[in-house]
Design a protein around this motif. Structure first.
Motif, short mmCIF file in Angstrom:
data_model
loop_
_atom_site.label_atom_id
_atom_site.label_comp_id
_atom_site.label_asym_id
_atom_site.label_seq_id
_atom_site.Cartn_x
_atom_site.Cartn_y
_atom_site.Cartn_z
N VAL A 151 0.85 -1.05 -0.19
CA VAL A 151 0.12 -0.04 0.15
C VAL A 151 0.88 1.27 0.06
CG1 VAL A 151 -1.61 1.39 1.47
CG2 VAL A 151 -2.03 -1.08 0.96
N ASP A 152 1.92 1.15 0.63
CA ASP A 152 3.18 2.38 0.72
C ASP A 152 3.60 2.63 -0.68
OD1 ASP A 152 2.33 2.87 3.41
OD2 ASP A 152 4.20 1.83 4.13
N LEU A 153 3.86 1.69 -1.45
CA LEU A 153 4.42 1.69 -2.72
C LEU A 153 3.33 2.22 -3.65
CD1 LEU A 153 6.91 0.74 -4.49
CD2 LEU A 153 5.31 -1.26 -4.88
N LEU A 154 2.28 1.72 -3.65
CA LEU A 154 1.23 2.11 -4.36
C LEU A 154 0.88 3.60 -4.14
CD1 LEU A 154 -0.89 -1.02 -4.56
CD2 LEU A 154 0.68 -0.20 -6.24
N ALA A 155 0.87 4.00 -3.06
CA ALA A 155 0.46 5.60 -2.63
C ALA A 155 1.55 6.46 -3.04
CB ALA A 155 0.53 5.49 -0.90
N ALA A 156 2.71 6.09 -3.13
CA ALA A 156 3.97 6.63 -3.48
C ALA A 156 3.76 6.80 -5.08
CB ALA A 156 5.30 6.30 -3.19
N TYR A 157 3.28 5.68 -5.72
CA TYR A 157 3.10 5.85 -7.25
C TYR A 157 1.87 6.61 -7.45
CZ TYR A 157 1.80 4.13 -11.76
OH TYR A 157 1.37 3.98 -13.39
N LYS A 180 0.86 9.20 -6.10
CA LYS A 180 1.36 10.71 -6.32
C LYS A 180 1.83 11.19 -7.31
CE LYS A 180 2.04 10.91 -1.08
NZ LYS A 180 3.00 11.13 -0.01
N ILE A 181 2.77 10.31 -8.05
CA ILE A 181 3.21 10.48 -9.49
C ILE A 181 2.15 10.40 -10.41
CG2 ILE A 181 4.91 9.77 -11.03
CD1 ILE A 181 6.54 8.51 -8.59
N LYS A 182 1.46 9.30 -10.54
CA LYS A 182 0.60 9.10 -11.54
C LYS A 182 -0.92 8.89 -10.92
CE LYS A 182 3.47 8.26 -15.10
NZ LYS A 182 3.39 8.35 -16.43
N PRO A 183 -1.75 9.69 -11.15
CA PRO A 183 -3.20 9.91 -10.32
C PRO A 183 -4.05 8.73 -10.83
CG PRO A 183 -2.81 11.76 -11.62
CD PRO A 183 -1.75 11.16 -11.85
N HIS A 184 -3.70 7.64 -11.03
CA HIS A 184 -4.75 6.58 -11.36
C HIS A 184 -5.47 6.22 -10.39
CE1 HIS A 184 -2.87 6.92 -15.53
NE2 HIS A 184 -1.74 6.25 -14.78
N LYS A 185 -6.79 5.76 -10.73
CA LYS A 185 -7.48 5.11 -9.76
C LYS A 185 -6.93 3.80 -9.37
CE LYS A 185 -12.24 3.37 -8.45
NZ LYS A 185 -13.50 3.42 -9.16
N ILE A 186 -6.52 3.18 -8.14
CA ILE A 186 -5.99 2.08 -7.92
C ILE A 186 -6.72 1.20 -6.67
CG2 ILE A 186 -3.82 0.88 -6.87
CD1 ILE A 186 -2.15 3.30 -7.90
N THR A 187 -6.97 0.24 -6.99
CA THR A 187 -7.65 -1.03 -6.16
C THR A 187 -6.84 -2.26 -6.21
OG1 THR A 187 -9.80 -0.19 -6.70
CG2 THR A 187 -9.77 -2.32 -5.82
N VAL A 188 -6.45 -2.67 -4.73
CA VAL A 188 -5.84 -4.00 -4.21
C VAL A 188 -6.86 -4.84 -3.97
CG1 VAL A 188 -3.75 -4.81 -3.18
CG2 VAL A 188 -3.75 -2.46 -3.91
N TYR A 226 11.69 6.61 -10.47
CA TYR A 226 13.29 7.05 -10.88
C TYR A 226 13.01 8.29 -11.45
CZ TYR A 226 17.29 7.12 -13.02
OH TYR A 226 18.46 7.67 -13.78
N LEU A 227 12.02 8.43 -12.56
CA LEU A 227 11.93 9.41 -13.53
C LEU A 227 11.40 10.85 -12.63
CD1 LEU A 227 10.49 7.82 -16.76
CD2 LEU A 227 12.89 8.88 -16.14
N ALA A 228 10.40 10.51 -11.65
CA ALA A 228 10.18 11.75 -10.87
C ALA A 228 11.11 12.52 -10.13
CB ALA A 228 8.96 10.99 -9.89
N ILE A 229 12.07 11.33 -9.35
CA ILE A 229 13.36 12.14 -8.96
C ILE A 229 14.25 12.66 -9.91
CG2 ILE A 229 15.18 11.28 -7.36
CD1 ILE A 229 13.54 9.20 -6.25
N LYS A 230 14.49 12.02 -10.96
CA LYS A 230 15.74 12.44 -11.75
C LYS A 230 15.05 13.37 -12.79
CE LYS A 230 19.38 10.59 -14.28
NZ LYS A 230 20.47 11.21 -14.01
N GLY A 231 13.69 13.30 -13.28
CA GLY A 231 13.38 14.04 -14.11
C GLY A 231 13.09 13.38 -15.59
N ASP A 232 12.43 13.70 -16.38
CA ASP A 232 11.87 13.11 -17.63
C ASP A 232 13.40 12.51 -18.33
OD1 ASP A 232 9.43 12.55 -16.96
OD2 ASP A 232 8.84 14.29 -18.37
N GLY A 233 14.15 13.46 -18.56
CA GLY A 233 15.63 12.99 -19.11
C GLY A 233 15.50 13.32 -20.93
N GLU A 234 14.39 13.99 -21.32
CA GLU A 234 13.97 13.65 -22.89
C GLU A 234 14.79 14.86 -23.34
OE1 GLU A 234 9.97 13.71 -24.06
OE2 GLU A 234 9.61 12.12 -22.57
N THR A 235 15.56 14.94 -24.17
CA THR A 235 16.22 15.95 -24.87
C THR A 235 15.47 16.30 -26.30
OG1 THR A 235 17.63 14.46 -25.94
CG2 THR A 235 18.47 15.38 -23.70
#
Length: 174
Positions: free
Chosen positions: A35-41, A43-51, A132-141
């Protein structure tokens, strides 16, 4: 279109090396870590999640249907397995659902209902990449060269079916 991610909880926990280690110590510890892992996810991607967890005959901290940290947690009731509950939810949600499970029967039933399916290790990899991308940034050039001429042909013969393109788009939103 909003995606509803339906996760086979114990399947994902036991497929993950980190979560499985916690699960072996204490079942509740493994569920809370998921649940902690999914809650962190979320925050990044606001999809509806059901476990969904197997809960037949088992008292739980969360009850049969609960929300914790923005994640909906459901336990199957007596006489019903978590797999049955996931199948029923996939039939209800149809194309809006993305079912995460490594159980072939659940995946086949969800896919026949019109839902997109993903196995547990792939989903865990997507979650790790998103954080990882949320921390580092998208990195798209941005390519400043502009259009580059090519002789590569594109057209209907290389195009995926409409259903496969929609599934790819839903998975791409993760």
């Amino acid at each position: 279109m909003a995606i509803h991610i339906i996760i086979d909880g114990y399947n994902l926990i036991r497929q993950s090396s980190d979560l499985a280690r916690l699960d072996r110590q204490d079942l509740q510890l493994g569920r809370e870590a998921l649940v902690d892992l999914l809650a962190a996810y979320k925050k990044i991607k606001p999809h509806k999640i059901t476990v969904v967890f197997d809960g037949a005959g088992q008292p739980s901290l969360y009850g049969s249907r609960e929300r914790a940290k923005g994640i909906t947690i459901r336990y199957s009731q007596g006489g019903e397995s978590a797999d049955d509950l996931i199948r029923r939810m996939a039939r209800k949600e149809k194309t809006k659902a993305l079912v995460v499970s490594s159980d072939r029967e659940v995946m086949a039933a969800a896919e026949s209902a019109g839902a997109t399916v993903m196995d547990s290790p792939s989903f865990e990899e997507k979650v790790a990449m998103a954080s990882y991308l949320a921390i580092k940034g998208d990195g798209e050039t941005v390519d400043s060269r502009g259009w580059v001429p090519t002789t590569r042909k594109k057209g209907p013969s290389r195009r995926l079916s409409k259903r496969k393109r929609k599934e790819k788009a839903r998975i791409g939103k993760l």
